[in-house]
Design an enzyme around this catalytic site. Structure first.
Site, PDB file in Angstrom:
ATOM      1  N   GLU A  95       0.823  -1.217   0.000  1.00 53.46           N
ATOM      2  CA  GLU A  95       0.000   0.000   0.000  1.00 53.46           C
ATOM      3  C   GLU A  95       0.861   1.273   0.000  1.00 53.46           C
ATOM      4  OE1 GLU A  95      -2.771  -0.349   3.251  1.00 53.46           O
ATOM      5  OE2 GLU A  95      -4.093  -1.663   2.105  1.00 53.46           O
ATOM      6  N   GLU A 137      -7.031  -7.402  -0.940  1.00 52.38           N
ATOM      7  CA  GLU A 137      -7.670  -7.289   0.373  1.00 52.38           C
ATOM      8  C   GLU A 137      -9.126  -6.890   0.210  1.00 52.38           C
ATOM      9  OE1 GLU A 137      -5.775  -4.917   3.350  1.00 52.38           O
ATOM     10  OE2 GLU A 137      -3.779  -5.807   3.039  1.00 52.38           O
TER      11      GLU A 137
END
Length: 756
Positions: A159, A230
């Site tokens: 991320e 995710e």
């Protein structure tokens, strides 16, 4: 080196469109639980287990590696392979994951001239060294798919796109370096970067979030697949907050939309099983329980209807994986908020996904001459482009009710206490003429740091008030050995302020402040520059009189006297003087201990700390984690009262339970609790699709009943003892509070009971 505690995280699950994937963290689960959790994952229709690799656990000191017990990454991956599943390895090595310091070992903080996660030579050296170590270990055990092993992809970084702009040109250069470094390790399988739109070829950019079917811009190259690394099945919880859950129909809708709209081929459920943040593994304010609302809960129990409804979704997808992967996709509008995605090939057959994006209203749509009723915010999967085999909002999987029963309490006379010594300035071996940063002083070996000083009071400050400002999470104040008070912050606050009137002696006074962290930060730009601890200490008085102690000489004690004692697996605590806990109840800070017998049977076990305040717990030397029952939520409840104790930590009798209690509490009410599924509920409508097992048998050439069915089952080893309620028509209610339907019969319950 000491042996790390049994707290590496373990198991998260993912769904590949033709394969489903489960996110798990091997280090957050007792190793003895791995086989059962992996088996339940596979039974849920998943194909891939995804796990992080924890740098702070595997390299606790530079160049010193640890892969034993719960940190045995190779054993975990071999168990995945033995059960016929694949693996996705998220090496990072920055992982975030609500994990202490984002997974970085704290020694990294002390490397000269280092800056984390940017174009910085010291950081890149250690990151490459650890990544290479992991890849070489996997290669040596032939664990990559290119070698016949289970690992089908690996992740570098995590991320980073969220923070890249904060590093300017150095951020972009770091992304290019990380991708080139990873690809150069020649694993023979793809590398991915999540939430990284500029992932350099051939690294695949992936999506994280709640609704990647709507938010993902898509792969940054036509040669890359659409991957969702995710899909959040709930949300992690912090102390002081109520749990945040996510309904299974919303999860299923998001998965189906990603497949339909983005040609998605991989969806990872984060988490499919969360686990437990044993020891001090959680990041700032994060509860010890992690993603308990996942399809497999913290204790390894299947959570229904989440597990079962998603299993049916996976089955529906796999029945038509050929057209979904190989067929030609087309799109048509069926109304203002309705649409259809068709996947069709000459040899592969046809499957259609009818989508109702209206979140409030049901809709009736016409498709190929047939009417279909679509509930609000739902997707129907049409097998052969005609038969509804699944709808994301039509949940006919049973609902499980989890409960716990207390047992194995010990009498008040069997609890013993010992006060934690309160140090003074002369007792300490670290001294400075300023207030030191807590993180840099403790080096993350403890949550606790004592700040001590002495000062003279000549009476010139009237009505004195102790004023403390801190960027840590909790502070406890003692003057001349007497407890004055406490204050704490919260997940959303950047610090805390403490003010309390105090009585001072004429002449010299001893001030001791116990500063506590509830985990280190896990993320954000420039993590290496983050600090915590006490920043201002003053004695304030009337008429603007004050005494600023901030730059006085201060003495420091890292950690607690009893921490090493509590971690021992044998009863070395017998060498320390203990008194009956009745004599020390409600005093703090204090250590408590007792021996307790384990509950009989095989049900999961937890410690019930509802009578306690805040602290940490150990069972037979295993660090169970942080507890904080006194921090109430907005609804007036504790964020967590039950704390998981894996059966493998327990002996049948005489288990040594030790606590460090910061606020007092009543240990005599502590008990072991068994956690089980006590009730099951289900409902079904005539508009629901048939059972997925019957649909699969029909496609296999067997004739099965295609009417809607409801099915109730107990967990393994349990049997249904009675039927409490059954009705037809429009019955309402759950959890024992029901109203009969319009077509109810007085013998409905008796009829259902005959099926037992």
């Amino acid at each position: 080196m000491g042996t790390p505690s049994s707290s590496c995280k373990a198991l998260r699950v993912v769904l590949l469109v033709v394969a489903a994937v489960a996110a798990a963290v091997a280090a957050a689960v007792a190793g003895e639980m791995w086989p059962d959790l992996i088996a339940k994952t596979k039974k849920g229709g998943l194909d891939v287990i995804q796990t992080y690799v924890f740098w702070n656990l595997h390299e606790p000191a530079p160049g010193q590696y640890y892969f034993e017990e719960n940190c045995d990454l190779v054993a975990f991956l071999k168990e995945v392979q033995a059960q016929g599943l694949y693996a996705s390895l998220r090496i990072g090595p920055y992982i975030e994951s609500e994990w202490n310091y984002g997974g970085f070992p704290f020694w990294l903080h002390d490397v000269p001239d280092i800056e984390f996660r940017t174009n910085n030579k010291p950081f890149e050296f250690y990151m490459q060294s650890f990544t290479t170590k992991i890849v070489q270990l996997m290669k040596s055990e032939k664990l990559y798919a290119s070698q016949g092993g289970p690992i089908i992809m690996s992740q570098i970084e995590n991320e980073y796109g969220t923070y890249e702009m904060g590093y300017h040109k150095a951020g972009a250069a770091y992304v290019r370096w990380a991708a080139q470094m990873a690809v150069g390790l020649d694993t023979g399988v793809p590398w991915i970067m999540c939430k990284q739109d500029d992932a350099p070829d051939p690294v695949i950019n992936t999506c994280n979030g709640l609704n990647c079917g709507e938010t993902f811009a898509g792969p940054n190259s036509p040669t890359k697949p659409a991957l969702w690394t995710e899909n959040w099945t709930s949300q992690y919880q912090v102390f002081g907050s109520d749990p945040k859950t996510r309904k299974v129909d919303d999860i299923a809708y998001a998965v189906a939309l990603f497949i339909a709209k983005k040609n998605g081929s991989f969806v990872n459920y984060y988490m499919y099983h969360g686990g437990t943040n044993f020891g001090r593994k959680g990041s700032s304010y994060v509860t010890t329980s992690y993603y308990d609302d996942a399809p497999i809960d913290e204790y390894g129990l299947v959570r229904q209807p989440k597990w079962g409804h998603l299993k049916d979704l996976h089955s529906a997808i796999k029945l038509y994986e050929a057209p979904l992967l190989l067929g030609t996709p087309t799109y048509s509008s069926l109304g203002q908020f309705q649409e259809v995605y068709i996947f069709q090939g000459k040899a592969e057959g046809c499957v259609a996904l009818l989508v109702n994006t209206d979140k409030r209203n049901n809709a009736i749509v016409q498709f190929h001459g047939t009417s279909y009723n679509l509930p609000a915010h739902s997707i129907s999967i049409l097998g052969d482009c005609k038969d509804e085999i699944y709808n994301t909002a039509k949940v006919n999987t049973q609902l499980n009710i989890r409960s716990h029963g207390s047992s194995s309490k010990v009498s008040e006379d069997m609890w013993y206490g010992r006060m934690e010594p309160i140090p003074n300035y002369l007792d300490t071996n670290i001294k400075a003429k300023s207030l030191l940063d807590q993180m840099n002083t403790t080096k993350d070996v403890s949550d606790y740091l004592w700040y001590t000083t002495s000062f003279n009071y000549d009476g010139n400050i009237t009505e004195p008030v102790l004023h403390v400002e801190s960027s840590a999470h909790v502070v406890y104040a003692f003057i001349n050995g007497i407890f004055i008070g406490t204050e704490h912050g919260s997940f959303k606050s950047s610090g805390l302020q403490f003010e309390k009137p105090v009585s001072l002696n004429a002449g010299e006074n001893q001030l001791a402040l116990l500063s506590a962290l509830v985990g280190l930060p896990a993320g954000g730009s420039h993590l290496e520059k983050k600090t915590a601890g006490i920043q201002v200490v003053m004695i304030k008085g009337q008429n603007n009189t004050s005494l600023d102690l901030s730059n006085y000489p201060w003495g420091y004690q890292v950690g607690l006297f009893g921490e090493k004692m509590a971690a021992q697996r044998i009863r070395r605590s017998e060498k320390v003087e203990w008194t009956n806990a009745k004599d020390a109840k409600q005093k703090s800070p204090i250590w408590y201990k007792a021996t307790m017998d384990a509950p009989e049977g095989n049900d999961p076990v937890a410690l019930n700390f509802s009578s306690m305040g805040k602290g940490q717990a150990w069972v037979n030397g295993h660090h169970i984690g942080r507890y904080w029952v006194s921090f109430q939520t907005a609804s007036g409840k504790a964020s967590q009262e039950l704390y998981h104790v894996p059966r493998s930590f327990l002996e049948p009798e005489g288990n040594l339970v030790m606590l460090f209690e910061e606020l007092g509490g009543d240990p005599s009410l502590i008990s072991f609790a068994t956690v089980t599924i006590s009730q099951v509920f289900a409902d079904v409508s005539e508009s629901y699709p048939p059972l997925m097992t019957n649909i699969k048998k029909l496609r296999g050439g067997e004739i099965k009943d295609l009417n809607p069915h409801v099915r109730l089952r107990c967990m393994r080893g349990k049997t249904i003892s009675r039927i409490d309620f059954a009705s037809f028509g429009n019955p309402t209610g759950v959890h024992g509070n029901h109203s009969t339907g319009s077509c109810h019969s007085n013998i409905s319950t008796n009829i259902v009971e005959k099926t037992l």
